[in-house]
Structure formats: C-alpha cells, structure tokens
Design an enzyme around this catalytic site. Structure first.
Site, PDB file in Angstrom:
ATOM      1  CE1 TYR A   1      -4.361  -1.040  -0.109  1.00  0.00           C
ATOM      2  CE2 TYR A   1      -3.571  -2.759   1.363  1.00  0.00           C
ATOM      3  CZ  TYR A   1      -4.545  -2.258   0.519  1.00  0.00           C
ATOM      4  OH  TYR A   1      -5.687  -2.979   0.283  1.00  0.00           O
TER       5      TYR A   1
ATOM      6  CG  HIS B   1      -7.428   0.788   3.268  1.00  0.00           C
ATOM      7  ND1 HIS B   1      -8.313   1.451   4.096  1.00  0.00           N
ATOM      8  CD2 HIS B   1      -6.704  -0.040   4.073  1.00  0.00           C
ATOM      9  CE1 HIS B   1      -8.132   1.050   5.335  1.00  0.00           C
ATOM     10  NE2 HIS B   1      -7.159   0.148   5.352  1.00  0.00           N
TER      11      HIS B   1
END
Length: 245
Positions: free
Chosen positions: A28, A40
């Site tokens: 991420y 997310h």
C-alpha cells in the site's frame, strides 16, 4: 500480470515470523496514494463482496527462524511476487518500488536489485499452478447458539471446487461489470499438498500449498492466475504461478 522483485537485505533482515501484514503495508505504501485509498476503502465490488484484486507470495529465500523471538531472518537474496489483473495497479507498484529503490518491511529495509515482469496466458481451459502463498477457502457458519464460526476447506473436499469457482466468478464480475462465462471450474491436486497456519493480526487462518491443476472457462482460470486463488488474496494468500508445460 506477475512482477517478481529481487531484494537484497541490508546486512540481515529480521522481521516477525507472521509477516503478512507487514508485506501488505509495504504494498500500500508503494502504490499511488489515490489508488491505495480506493483499494483500502472501496475496492472492486460484486454484490456485497469487495475485492482488492491483487495477491502476493511468501518471501522466498534462505532464512533462519528464531522460535524464542518469533522472528525470521533473511540474509541473502529475497524474492517477492506480486500479481494482479489490473494494469494500473501493476504499473503503480512497479514504478513505486523502482523509484524508491528499496522496500521497507517493518523496521527492516532491502535494496531492490531487479524486477521481472511476466504475463502468463491460460490456454485450452487448463492451467497447472504452483501455489506461492497458501490458498484459503472458507465459509462462515452459525452454531446452534447463534455464534459464528469459520469452516476452512481443503482440496478434494466436496465443496472446494464450488467455493473456488464462486469466488472466481465474483472477481470476474467485480472487475469487468458483467457475468462470468458459463462452465464449471474443477480442481485436481498434483502430488502432496501441505496445510499452513498463518496468524494474520491475531486471527489464525488455514490455507494449503502445493501444485494444482485447474480446468474450466479460460477467463476464470486467467482470473485465478492474476488475481489469486481463493479468499484473502490482498492479505498474502492464494498467489500462484503457472507451471509451464
């Protein structure tokens, strides 16, 4: 698409033995901020299911485990495979990690020596897959007293193929916005498969490794290759590679 990163630890790289969440966090951090927020917070949706549509392997290389500390140490080259059917994600993760030139895993860092990009193409409705991180398939059931419990399935059990096919269909619908092609997906385990227990953020998850032969609609098998097999792919489960014929 599959991207294989070759990493060189600075000295030795000691990280927690249960490191899935650490690699996930590194992924991420390495992609574009807007894409990271989308994956997310939202992801790709099919009905009430949401998918991140990426998977990653276990860290592969020579290692030493310290049971008393609960850590694993890599002192030489480490390989990490990340896969996805989404071109934007693949470009973002490759550019992000190459630009930084290093990957931070928890408190440890490793230099990125090279990356290799591969596009496996499924043909003839058949694929032999080597599992790079355990494949997880499960159902959430209710006990007589109303409490929920998780039932994990292993290759060869009656519901395994059905659950795997359903998962692939939902991924296809989430990415392309249309129903998946007709036809059943069948799984055959080749050789011995091993069960793996992984503790992900204090939840024990059961998965299986080994080599599997899948047959069925080519589009669904391609989704399996790129997005990963089974559930929890973005948590480090179900990453596979094609065994060349």
């Amino acid at each position: 698409m599959h991207i294989c990163f070759s990493l060189r630890p600075e000295g030795s790289m000691e990280i927690p033995l249960q490191y899935n969440h650490i690699v996930q966090a590194a992924v991420y951090r390495s992609i574009d901020a807007d894409l990271a927020a989308f994956l997310h917070d939202q992801g790709y949706q099919s009905g009430n299911r949401r998918f991140k549509l990426f998977a990653f392997s276990r860290l592969m290389g020579k290692f030493r485990i310290k049971p008393d500390k609960g850590t694993i140490t890599f002192a030489d080259e480490v390989k990490l495979v990340i896969s996805s059917p989404v071109d934007e994600f693949c470009q973002s993760i490759a550019n992000g990690i190459l630009t930084k030139g290093r990957l931070r895993l928890g408190t440890a860092e490793a230099e990125v020596e090279k990356l290799v990009v591969r596009q496996y193409r499924v043909e003839d409705g058949r694929a032999v897959l080597r599992i790079l991180s355990p494949v997880v398939l499960y159902s959430t059931l209710l006990k007589p007293d109303g409490r929920k419990y998780t039932c994990y399935f292993q290759p060869g059990e009656p519901d395994y193929d059905t659950l795997l096919e359903s998962n692939l269909r939902k991924k296809y619908e989430a990415l392309y916005g249309q129903a998946a092609p007709e036809g059943n997906v069948k799984v055959r385990r080749l050789g011995r498969g091993d069960m793996r227990l992984v503790n992900y953020k204090n939840t024990v998850i059961k998965g299986y490794t080994g080599v599997m032969e899948l047959s069925g609609p080519t589009e669904l098998l391609q989704m399996a290759v790129d997005a990963g097999l089974g559930s929890k792919n973005s948590q480090g489960f179900g990453c596979v590679e094609v065994v060349e014929r």
